[in-house]
Design a protein around this motif. Structure first.
Motif, short mmCIF file in Angstrom:
data_model
loop_
_atom_site.label_atom_id
_atom_site.label_comp_id
_atom_site.label_asym_id
_atom_site.label_seq_id
_atom_site.Cartn_x
_atom_site.Cartn_y
_atom_site.Cartn_z
N GLU A 280 21.04 38.14 49.67
CA GLU A 280 21.84 37.18 48.92
C GLU A 280 23.21 36.93 49.55
OE1 GLU A 280 20.99 35.32 46.10
OE2 GLU A 280 18.98 36.08 46.57
N GLN B 241 11.88 41.66 45.85
CA GLN B 241 11.35 40.32 46.05
C GLN B 241 9.87 40.23 45.66
OE1 GLN B 241 12.81 42.23 48.45
NE2 GLN B 241 14.10 41.00 49.81
N SER C 215 17.42 33.75 46.63
CA SER C 215 17.24 33.08 45.34
C SER C 215 17.59 31.60 45.38
CB SER C 215 18.08 33.78 44.27
OG SER C 215 19.47 33.65 44.56
N GLN D 79 11.94 29.13 39.87
CA GLN D 79 13.06 29.90 40.40
C GLN D 79 12.60 31.34 40.70
OE1 GLN D 79 13.60 28.17 37.13
NE2 GLN D 79 13.74 26.50 38.62
N TYR D 80 13.27 31.95 41.67
CA TYR D 80 13.03 33.34 42.03
C TYR D 80 14.39 34.04 42.11
CZ TYR D 80 8.25 32.04 43.13
OH TYR D 80 6.96 31.59 43.03
N PRO D 81 14.88 34.58 41.00
CA PRO D 81 16.22 35.16 40.96
C PRO D 81 16.43 36.29 41.96
CG PRO D 81 15.35 34.88 38.75
CD PRO D 81 14.23 34.62 39.68
N ASP D 82 15.34 36.97 42.36
CA ASP D 82 15.46 38.06 43.33
C ASP D 82 14.91 37.67 44.70
OD1 ASP D 82 16.64 39.96 41.55
OD2 ASP D 82 14.68 40.17 40.60
#
Length: 384
Positions: free
Chosen positions: A51, A95, A213, A310-313
């Motif tokens: 990130e 992930q 993300s 969405q993929y926050p991680d």
């Protein structure tokens, strides 16, 4: 664990190791031949590292702890080494592990064969000849979703050979599925697993992208998307059973972070080699060239993440393979299938070498270190 022809000198490499002294995973980077633990409260997981806006800058500034040489840790990571030692893990942690299928024209032909054979290897050779006589290599270079692709689709329908695999191969929508769960993938030297019900299966050597993300591609690594051809061939609805089993996903050895020396253009030029060496003396060699991929990797990422999902991680994304083994192993016309004890080696000059030994999923170590266990361990170490 790096191929002789590697071009990794000066590469920005990050990974994960198991530290028995803290009973948990640590983030590492490679400096020369030294493996440096860079885990911190700011960056306790690979998810957090991916990130950062400036990953190379962070790695340069990080002090870290020298854990030993790469050769020492690689030796500990071999499946024959005693357990409980400092060893390499998959570089992915929180992930989601995603995979895209049927992204190469040549492998599309094999997927048609799997479907038409309904998982029966005896029928595969006859069907392969029929399909190749109509399709051949004509699909190579077709842009999925283009007018030319739709013309090919009409021809195949007329010939009675249209397939759901060809739909995702040359149609507008990519096939993207969940290969494995967060923290479940295995790394260099570990066993990879085959579900015991399968008798027709193969390795799939692939490039794996590390995506954050926000949908930014932060780096790339190697992966083995272990596949049960007979299970998936019986029905596409069995894809989850064919793909997601204990230890059926290996990734590594390190993520090569995109920087001034390496980026998506290098991924698009990647040339993977595969070797399978069996305890019976059988040797299979194969290649997969990213120059022949039918879908642009960045377009697959765009279809995976966005306002629709969405993929926050973040996520790791397998890009598919050109490799589809047809070399006979035992009986003529039976093609290739794994045997327990096979050693699978996937190499690429810019990404290193990933090596695993094939076992039954029921004989591989159970996956027990999930997200909850990971969080508790980090908290106990004062990293959260």
């Amino acid at each position: 664990m790096l191929p002789k022809e590697n071009t990794l000198s000066g590469a920005t490499l990050v990974g994960r190791v198991w530290r028995p002294d803290v009973q948990g995973a640590a983030l590492v980077t490679l400096r020369g031949d030294r493996v440096i633990d860079i885990t911190s409260r700011e960056v306790p997981t690979m998810r957090d590292l991916m990130e950062l806006d400036d990953i190379p800058g962070y790695l340069t500034a990080a002090q870290g702890e020298d854990l030993g040489s790469l050769a020492e840790i690689t030796a500990n990571s071999d499946e024959a080494a005693p357990g409980g030692q400092l060893r390499l893990l998959s570089p992915a942690d929180l992930q989601v592990i995603k995979a895209s299928g049927v992204t190469f024209a040549e492998s599309m032909v094999e997927r048609v064969i799997e479907e038409q054979a309904a998982g029966n290897a005896d029928l595969a050779q006859e069907i392969r000849a029929k399909v190749a006589g109509i399709i051949g290599d004509s699909l190579r270079g077709i842009v999925p979703g283009s007018d030319k692709a739709m013309q090919v689709k009409r021809v195949l329908i007329d010939e009675g050979l249209w397939s759901q695999y060809l739909e995702v191969g040359i149609g507008p929508d990519a096939e993207v599925f969940t290969k494995a769960q967060p923290t479940s993938s295995v790394g260099w030297g570990a066993s990879v697993g085959l579900h015991p019900i399968s008798s027709w299966n193969n390795p799939e050597p692939e490039i794996v992208l590390a995506v954050d993300s926000r949908g930014r591609i932060r780096g790339a690594t190697l992966g083995n998307d272990v596949n049960l051809r007979d299970v998936e061939g019986r029905s596409a609805l069995l894809l989850g059973k064919a793909k997601d089993n204990n230890a059926s996903c290996s990734i590594g050895p390190f993520i090569r972070v995109f920087d001034g020396s390496y980026g998506i253009d290098d991924v698009n030029r990647a040339e993977l080699t595969l070797t399978v060496e069996g305890e019976d003396g059988f040797v299979l060699e194969g290649r997969s060239s990213m120059t022949q991929i039918s879908r642009d990797p960045e377009s697959i990422v765009a279809q995976t993440i966005g306002r629709h999902h969405q993929y926050p991680d973040g996520f790791m994304l397998f890009l598919g393979t050109l490799f589809a083994p047809i070399q006979d192993r035992d009986e003529p016309g039976q093609g290739f299938t794994h045997k327990v004890g096979d050693v699978v080696t996937i190499s690429e000059p810019g990404l290193g070498m990933l090596q695993n030994t094939v076992r039954l999923s029921t004989d591989c170590p159970e996956w027990t270190n999930g997200i909850a266990a990971t969080m508790r361990n980090l908290a106990a170490r004062g990293l959260l």
